[in-house]
Motif scaffolding. Structure first.
Motif, mmCIF file in Angstrom:
data_model
loop_
_atom_site.group_PDB
_atom_site.id
_atom_site.type_symbol
_atom_site.label_atom_id
_atom_site.label_comp_id
_atom_site.label_asym_id
_atom_site.label_seq_id
_atom_site.Cartn_x
_atom_site.Cartn_y
_atom_site.Cartn_z
ATOM 1 N N ASP A 1 0.891 -1.424 -0.269
ATOM 2 C CA ASP A 1 -0.276 -0.144 -0.086
ATOM 3 C C ASP A 1 0.869 1.606 0.307
ATOM 4 O O ASP A 1 1.441 0.844 0.587
ATOM 5 N N GLY A 2 0.403 2.335 -0.860
ATOM 6 C CA GLY A 2 1.321 3.453 -0.958
ATOM 7 C C GLY A 2 2.454 3.941 -1.705
ATOM 8 O O GLY A 2 3.365 4.770 -1.842
ATOM 9 N N ALA A 3 3.207 1.895 -2.477
ATOM 10 C CA ALA A 3 3.430 2.496 -3.442
ATOM 11 C C ALA A 3 3.807 3.630 -4.453
ATOM 12 O O ALA A 3 2.518 3.762 -4.766
ATOM 13 N N ALA B 1 14.319 11.313 -13.856
ATOM 14 C CA ALA B 1 12.338 11.188 -12.856
ATOM 15 C C ALA B 1 13.051 9.862 -11.473
ATOM 16 O O ALA B 1 11.773 9.913 -11.013
ATOM 17 N N ILE B 2 13.267 8.937 -11.831
ATOM 18 C CA ILE B 2 14.246 7.708 -11.196
ATOM 19 C C ILE B 2 15.187 8.674 -10.172
ATOM 20 O O ILE B 2 15.928 8.540 -9.984
ATOM 21 N N VAL B 3 14.075 8.611 -8.970
ATOM 22 C CA VAL B 3 14.329 8.697 -7.236
ATOM 23 C C VAL B 3 14.373 8.287 -6.522
ATOM 24 O O VAL B 3 13.022 7.591 -6.413
ATOM 25 N N PRO B 4 14.439 8.223 -5.121
ATOM 26 C CA PRO B 4 14.506 7.738 -4.210
ATOM 27 C C PRO B 4 13.187 8.031 -3.695
ATOM 28 O O PRO B 4 12.049 9.213 -3.825
ATOM 29 N N GLY B 5 12.390 6.872 -3.416
ATOM 30 C CA GLY B 5 10.874 7.043 -3.068
ATOM 31 C C GLY B 5 9.892 6.539 -4.947
ATOM 32 O O GLY B 5 8.982 6.269 -3.753
ATOM 33 N N VAL B 6 10.535 6.301 -5.233
ATOM 34 C CA VAL B 6 10.030 5.753 -6.788
ATOM 35 C C VAL B 6 10.248 4.276 -6.201
ATOM 36 O O VAL B 6 11.328 3.656 -5.829
ATOM 37 N N ASP B 7 8.764 3.439 -6.147
ATOM 38 C CA ASP B 7 9.219 1.410 -6.029
ATOM 39 C C ASP B 7 9.427 0.901 -7.178
ATOM 40 O O ASP B 7 9.837 -0.079 -6.753
#
Length: 347
Positions: free
Chosen positions: A93-95, A132-138
């Protein structure tokens, strides 16, 4: 290899002017004949189904070799969205999922339907996708070759960027597999519909599922064919799934797979590298004749006024989107096809 003089084997029967493999591929003769024979047997009840089913494993093994992975890591199914559905269902959830802003929806909707549990689909332009591939992208989900314009992604660079932030790499390689050499093991998931560049009947598809992915994903579509021994999994408990990617298999529609196995074997016999060179030569000749710079894709787009009417009058079958022509060149395409299309568009 001198691709200018190489002639593909006479295994196809295209009407002149077919430049639309990005919509569907044309079957080589062994695939066509295999399907006709199987359906003749079906019509009369001449045989049992196990022989038809054997084509599924043949196709799995050839596909694995084509993209450089182990056959034990390949699941079979019907469509890209169906093959990706278990992966999407396993997201926490939240990904956050990152997709290109022109991504074909088979690699968008499977993620987007989980919005009710907080899964967010974020988009980026093709030019800005890597940044755009940054920390927080799952999950980093993208087409290896874009359906809309033929843009070829840098699989190695995107995979490296995704690994650096701990993101899963999910590739839709439907518009690439069969003409573009690539290393499937650079991704975590590679989903492919076989009816385009693999020249197979619609209704067969593959998913490379890396072992590290399968540990996180539940085979929510499991049936008898996902069993450790499918023929011993017809009835009842206990649950006894395959220990490899076959746990994610969808019970195959027999006749598409009867045609898929020989089609992939033809590609393997010719060689993807040879097909790649042939396709690019024709695509780039088409571009140059129309005053465009050559590129790196078998799918090309050009803007020509009244393109649809010009192509239809000449009997050229290519996709037209908002006035722009999307032409796609495959192993059965010829210089004569290029000449006819160019003459029609310049006429």
């Amino acid at each position: 290899m001198d691709t200018a003089t190489w002639t593909p084997p006479a295994l196809w029967q295209p009407e002149p002017g077919w430049l639309n493999t990005a919509s569907y591929g044309l079957p080589p003769e062994p695939a066509w004949q295999a399907m006709q024979a199987a359906q003749a047997d079906w019509r009369t009840g001449r045989t049992s189904w196990e022989g038809w089913d054997a084509a599924t494993q043949r196709a799995r093994e050839v596909f694995a070799r084509l993209i450089g992975v182990d056959a034990a890591d390949v699941a079979v199914g019907a469509q890209v969205s169906q093959l990706l559905a278990p992966v999407a269902a396993a997201l926490p959830d939240g990904a956050t999922v990152l997709v290109p802003d022109i991504e074909f929806t088979s690699n968008v909707f499977p993620w987007a339907v989980h919005a009710d549990r907080g899964v967010t689909v974020r988009t980026a332009s093709l030019d800005g996708y890597l940044d755009a591939i940054v920390p927080g992208v799952d999950v980093v989900a993208f087409a290896l070759v874009q359906s809309a314009n033929g843009r070829v992604a840098d699989l190695a660079a995107i995979s490296a960027a995704a690994r650096a932030v701990g993101a899963l790499v999910v590739v839709d390689a439907t518009q690439a597999t069969g003409w573009l050499p690539y290393d499937g093991s650079l991704a975590d998931v590679v989903a492919v519909g076989a009816y385009k560049w693999l020249m197979s009947p619609r209704g067969s598809g593959f998913a490379y599922l890396a072992p590290r992915v399968r540990e996180r994903v539940r085979p929510i579509l499991a049936g008898w064919y996902a069993g450790d021994d499918p023929h011993g999994s017809y009835y009842g408990m206990p649950l006894r799934l395959a220990k490899d990617a076959r746990a994610f298999d969808l019970s195959p529609a027999w006749f598409p797979w009867v045609g898929t196995a020989p089609a992939l074997e033809v590609i393997e016999d010719i060689g993807v590298e040879r097909i790649h060179a042939h396709n690019l030569r024709l695509a780039n000749r088409f571009l140059r004749e129309l005053g465009q710079e050559p590129g790196d894709s078998a799918i090309v787009t050009v803007d020509v006024p009244d393109a649809q009417q010009k192509l239809e009058r000449a009997g050229i079958r290519a996709a037209v989107r908002a006035g722009g022509v999307r032409a796609s060149f495959h192993v059965y395409s010829t210089d004569a096809d290029v000449d006819a299309a160019v003459a029609a568009l310049l006429g």
